[in-house]
Each structure stands twice: as structure tokens, then as C-alpha cells.
Design a protein around this motif. Structure first.
Motif, short mmCIF file in Angstrom:
data_model
loop_
_atom_site.label_atom_id
_atom_site.label_comp_id
_atom_site.label_asym_id
_atom_site.label_seq_id
_atom_site.Cartn_x
_atom_site.Cartn_y
_atom_site.Cartn_z
N SER A 1 0.84 -1.20 0.00
CA SER A 1 0.00 0.00 0.00
C SER A 1 0.87 1.25 0.00
CB SER A 1 -0.92 0.01 1.22
OG SER A 1 -1.78 -1.11 1.22
N ASP A 2 0.31 2.32 -0.53
CA ASP A 2 1.02 3.61 -0.58
C ASP A 2 1.29 4.10 0.85
OD1 ASP A 2 1.79 6.29 -0.84
OD2 ASP A 2 0.54 6.57 -2.61
N PRO A 3 2.54 4.47 1.17
CA PRO A 3 2.86 4.94 2.52
C PRO A 3 1.99 6.11 2.98
CG PRO A 3 4.87 4.54 1.28
CD PRO A 3 3.74 4.39 0.30
N ALA A 4 1.52 6.95 2.04
CA ALA A 4 0.69 8.10 2.42
C ALA A 4 -0.61 7.66 3.09
CB ALA A 4 0.39 8.95 1.19
N ALA A 5 -1.09 6.47 2.74
CA ALA A 5 -2.33 5.97 3.33
C ALA A 5 -2.16 5.64 4.80
CB ALA A 5 -2.81 4.74 2.58
N HIS A 6 -0.92 5.45 5.25
CA HIS A 6 -0.67 4.97 6.60
C HIS A 6 -0.41 6.09 7.60
CE1 HIS A 6 0.72 1.09 4.42
NE2 HIS A 6 -0.56 1.04 4.69
N ASN A 7 -0.54 7.35 7.17
CA ASN A 7 -0.33 8.45 8.11
C ASN A 7 -1.30 8.37 9.30
OD1 ASN A 7 1.76 9.56 6.61
ND2 ASN A 7 0.40 10.84 5.39
N VAL A 8 -2.51 7.86 9.05
CA VAL A 8 -3.50 7.78 10.14
C VAL A 8 -3.06 6.81 11.23
CG1 VAL A 8 -5.46 8.45 8.70
CG2 VAL A 8 -4.80 6.04 8.86
N LEU A 9 -2.14 5.90 10.90
CA LEU A 9 -1.70 4.92 11.89
C LEU A 9 -0.80 5.54 12.96
CD1 LEU A 9 -0.87 1.87 9.57
CD2 LEU A 9 -2.80 2.08 11.15
N LEU A 10 -0.15 6.65 12.62
CA LEU A 10 0.77 7.28 13.57
C LEU A 10 0.05 7.67 14.86
CD1 LEU A 10 2.82 9.51 11.11
CD2 LEU A 10 3.67 7.55 12.42
N SER A 11 -1.10 8.33 14.75
CA SER A 11 -1.83 8.75 15.95
C SER A 11 -2.45 7.55 16.68
CB SER A 11 -2.93 9.76 15.59
OG SER A 11 -3.88 9.18 14.72
N VAL A 12 -2.76 6.49 15.93
CA VAL A 12 -3.32 5.28 16.55
C VAL A 12 -2.31 4.66 17.50
CG1 VAL A 12 -4.10 2.91 16.11
CG2 VAL A 12 -4.93 4.78 14.67
N PHE A 13 -1.07 4.47 17.03
CA PHE A 13 -0.07 3.79 17.82
C PHE A 13 0.64 4.71 18.82
CE2 PHE A 13 0.11 1.06 13.86
CZ PHE A 13 -0.65 0.05 14.42
N GLU A 14 0.65 6.01 18.54
CA GLU A 14 1.35 6.94 19.42
C GLU A 14 0.43 7.56 20.46
OE1 GLU A 14 4.56 8.98 21.01
OE2 GLU A 14 4.51 7.35 19.55
N GLU A 15 -0.76 8.00 20.03
CA GLU A 15 -1.65 8.76 20.91
C GLU A 15 -2.91 8.00 21.30
OE1 GLU A 15 -2.40 12.29 18.72
OE2 GLU A 15 -0.28 12.63 18.29
N GLY A 16 -3.15 6.86 20.69
CA GLY A 16 -4.36 6.10 21.02
C GLY A 16 -5.63 6.72 20.48
N VAL A 17 -5.50 7.46 19.39
CA VAL A 17 -6.67 8.13 18.78
C VAL A 17 -6.62 7.93 17.27
CG1 VAL A 17 -7.81 10.34 18.35
CG2 VAL A 17 -6.83 9.87 20.60
N LEU A 18 -7.75 7.61 16.69
CA LEU A 18 -7.86 7.51 15.24
C LEU A 18 -8.65 8.69 14.72
CD1 LEU A 18 -7.63 6.07 12.47
CD2 LEU A 18 -9.74 4.86 13.05
N GLU A 19 -8.04 9.46 13.82
CA GLU A 19 -8.75 10.54 13.16
C GLU A 19 -9.30 10.05 11.83
OE1 GLU A 19 -6.54 14.08 12.77
OE2 GLU A 19 -5.97 14.18 14.89
N ARG A 20 -10.57 10.40 11.55
CA ARG A 20 -11.21 9.95 10.32
C ARG A 20 -11.43 11.14 9.40
NH1 ARG A 20 -16.21 6.49 12.52
NH2 ARG A 20 -16.33 8.22 13.99
N PRO A 21 -10.49 11.40 8.49
CA PRO A 21 -10.65 12.51 7.55
C PRO A 21 -11.93 12.35 6.74
CG PRO A 21 -8.41 11.65 7.47
CD PRO A 21 -9.22 10.69 8.30
N GLY A 22 -12.66 13.45 6.60
CA GLY A 22 -13.91 13.42 5.86
C GLY A 22 -15.13 13.24 6.75
N LYS A 23 -14.90 12.79 7.99
CA LYS A 23 -16.01 12.63 8.93
C LYS A 23 -16.21 13.94 9.66
CE LYS A 23 -18.74 9.55 11.13
NZ LYS A 23 -19.75 10.46 11.64
N HIS A 24 -17.46 14.34 9.83
CA HIS A 24 -17.77 15.60 10.47
C HIS A 24 -18.44 15.36 11.83
CE1 HIS A 24 -16.73 17.33 6.65
NE2 HIS A 24 -17.72 16.69 6.04
N GLY A 25 -18.33 16.34 12.69
CA GLY A 25 -19.00 16.25 13.98
C GLY A 25 -18.09 15.78 15.09
N ASP A 26 -18.72 15.56 16.26
CA ASP A 26 -17.97 15.19 17.46
C ASP A 26 -17.31 13.82 17.34
OD1 ASP A 26 -18.72 17.57 18.58
OD2 ASP A 26 -20.47 16.73 19.62
#
Length: 344
Positions: free
Chosen positions: A175-200
Motif C-alpha cells: 500500500s502507498d505509505p501516504a495511506a498509513h499516516n493515520v496509523l501514527l496517531s493510533v499507535f502513538e496517541e491512542g486516537v484515530l482521526e477519520r478525515p472526511g467525517k464531520h462532527g464530534d
């Protein structure tokens, strides 16, 4: 007087009807909000799998296999994502699924390729859902309101982190490495950010039982991307090589009905070709050759040592390994056959 009473009753009846329609409309909105985020499960395509159903059949367990699996599960218990790296056909995927199943948590499967992007990992909007709300407060006047809500569907990574599943990400490095940027916050901060999702609920707090096992071929394989160091630094890298002779024999024996001597001949030939040829000759090649030999050597006489007819053995292994040189510069089937014949 009677006319007034009748009119009032009539108007009151319309108000009651309108009030009921408003109530139904509000109820529909709430139901829509509840179901939109669970669209995948509603449609029956949830990526969650029962751990007992994911282990490949047959799966061979020897001391070598159990030792490696215990090592993987030890790191998972220490809350570390594990990256299995090794040559193609050595059993990385089966090992990853076995380790995931042993945790007893739901398993989420993801297969990497060039098409995987961030949305394929976390989710995206999948069209819209709409309904009409009718208001009729005044006789003869009807008000229609069309409500449209975008439907968000979570993809494997979002489901895994939310449910505390074990993510098995096969062919991670394809897979393209750019797709895996979301994994950084998962493994480091314990939070997954969902780009494109709106709201709380744009972010998901990672469930404490979430774990990840990733598999990749060695970097020299075609189609493999070099991933960013910032992410690789957060992985435990476990190198998986071809198993020992005994384990390879048991693996082949689990797939075909052949004698011990015949299986020994196939595995010995596979291991010799692995040393003599410049192409990858994995355990998978031994299994495929064994399946072929149950057919093509069925009418020939084997000698007392369980060795197959040399010509048949060479032909079968040539057929099995020929795709590995197809399209290569200088790839010559005759040369391959000659090398295999010499080894046999």
C-alpha cells in the motif's frame, strides 16, 4: 353552534394528525442518526470475524511454529504492533492469523495493494439516505420537507480500533505509505482521526484491546513500498524465514495424501532448488508440486526410496516455478528446466 363545534373538532383532528406526523418525523431522524454510523453492519458486510473461523485449514503446529507464534503474542501482550517480514510463500499470513486467533478477540482482515488509501482504511461517505416529512397544520395547506443525511461507512481500521479487534494487515508494504499516516496517531496517541467525517465523532479513542499484526515481503520484492521511518519505529519487526525440514514436511503432508518418503523427496527437492536457483522457492511451491505429483506421477513406478520419476519431478517443478520468470528480461524456460533437471 353545531357548525362551530364541528369545525373546531375538525381542525383539532388535523392538528392531532400533524402532531403525530411531526413526532414520526423526529423519530425517523433519530433512527437515521443511530443507523447511519452502523451501515456496514446493517448491510451484513461488517469486517469483524470470529477468531475461531480465521485460522487457515489445515494449519500445522510444530515446535518451530509455536515458538514463533508465542514470540508474536508476547509482543502483542506488551501492546506492541508486530510487523512480520519475510520471503513470499514462507507462511507469514497463516502465522499472523493463528496468532490473532489465539488472542480470542474479534479479527479484522485487510489486504494491502496500490488501491488502498486513507478512506479504504478508516471509512468514507457512501451516498445519502433521505425521507420526507409532511406537515399539514392548516386545511388545504401541505408542507413537505425532504431530509437528506450523508451515510458514513466505517472501514476495517475504524472498526478494529473501536471494537478492540486484532487487525491483520496482510501485504502491508504494497500500500502507498501516504495511506498509513493515520496509523501514527493510533499507535502513538491512542486516537484515530477519520478525515472526511464531520462532527464530534470525527475521532475514535482506540480500544485498550486493539492490536495489529502486519505482514510484508522483503524490500527487494517487486511492488513493495518503503514505509516511513516514523511509523516503522513504532513496530516490532519479526523476521519469518522458511521453516526447518521437519516443519515443511508436516505442512506438505497436511495438504496431500502421499507417503512419508514421497513427501520427503518433494521437500528435499524444494530445499535444494531454493539453494540452487536465484528465484524464490517457498513452501507454497512444495505444496503445489506435491498436488501436481499426486496426478502426474500416478501411473509411474516410484523406486523403493520414495523418489518420483526424475523427468516427471523436473516437469512438475518447472511448471510450478515458471511463472516466477515470465516476463523477466532473459527469462528462459529451457534454462530453468535445465537447472531443475540438474538439481533433481
Amino acid at each position: 353552534m353545531a357548525d362551530d363545534t364541528s369545525r373546531k373538532r375538525k381542525v383539532r383532528g388535523k392538528k392531532i394528525t400533524a402532531s403525530r406526523e411531526q413526532k414520526d418525523g423526529r423519530k425517523a431522524k433519530k433512527q437515521l442518526a443511530r443507523t447511519a454510523s452502523n451501515a456496514g453492519e446493517r448491510n451484513g458486510d461488517s469486517p469483524l470475524s470470529d477468531p475461531e473461523t480465521v485460522v487457515p485449514e489445515p494449519f500445522v503446529e510444530t515446535d518451530a511454529v509455536r515458538s514463533l507464534r508465542d514470540r508474536i503474542n508476547g509482543w502483542l501482550e506488551a501492546d506492541q504492533p508486530v510487523h512480520l517480514i519475510g520471503p513470499t510463500g514462507c507462511g507469514k499470513t497463516a502465522l499472523a492469523l493463528s496468532a490473532a486467533a489465539e488472542r480470542g478477540r474479534p479479527v479484522v482482515w485487510l489486504n494491502g495493494d496500490e488501491a488502498v488509501d486513507t478512506a479504504a482504511l478508516v471509512g468514507s461517505h457512501a451516498g445519502g439516505e433521505r425521507y420526507e416529512e409532511n406537515d399539514q397544520f392548516v386545511s388545504g395547506v401541505s408542507k413537505k420537507t425532504e431530509i437528506v443525511r450523508e451515510r458514513w461507512v466505517d472501514n476495517p481500521l475504524s472498526v478494529a480500533v473501536r471494537e478492540g479487534a486484532t487487525l491483520v494487515y496482510n501485504e502491508f508494504s504494497r500500500s502507498d505509505p501516504a495511506a498509513h499516516n493515520v496509523l501514527l496517531s493510533v499507535f502513538e496517541e491512542g486516537v484515530l482521526e477519520r478525515p472526511g467525517k464531520h462532527g464530534d465523532d470525527r475521532t475514535i479513542d482506540v480500544h485498550p484491546e486493539f492490536r495489529a499484526i502486519l505482514t510484508s515481503n522483503d524490500v527487494e520484492y517487486a511492488g513493495v513500498h518503503e514505509q516511513q521511518d516514523a511509523l516503522l519505529d513504532r513496530f516490532i519487526g519479526v523476521h519469518v524465514d522458511y521453516y526447518d525440514d521437519e516443519t515443511e514436511r508436516e505442512i506438505v503432508a497436511a495438504h496431500v495424501d502421499l507417503s512419508e518418503d514421497e513427501i520427503a523427496t518433494i521437500v528435499d527437492t524444494t530445499r535444494a532448488l531454493r539453494d540452487d536457483l536465484e528465484i524464490v522457492v517457498g513452501t507454497r511451491a512444495a505444496i503445489t508440486a506435491a498436488k501436481g505429483l499426486t496426478v502426474f506421477d500416478g501411473n509411474t513406478e516410484n523406486d523403493e526410496d520414495g523418489k518420483f520419476d526424475d523427468e516427471t519431478l523436473a516437469n512438475v517443478f518447472t511448471d510450478v516455478l515458471a511463472p516466477k520468470i515470465a516476463g523477466e528480461n532473459g527469462g528462459d524456460i529451457d534454462d530453468l528446466r535445465s537447472q531443475i533437471t540438474e538439481t533433481v
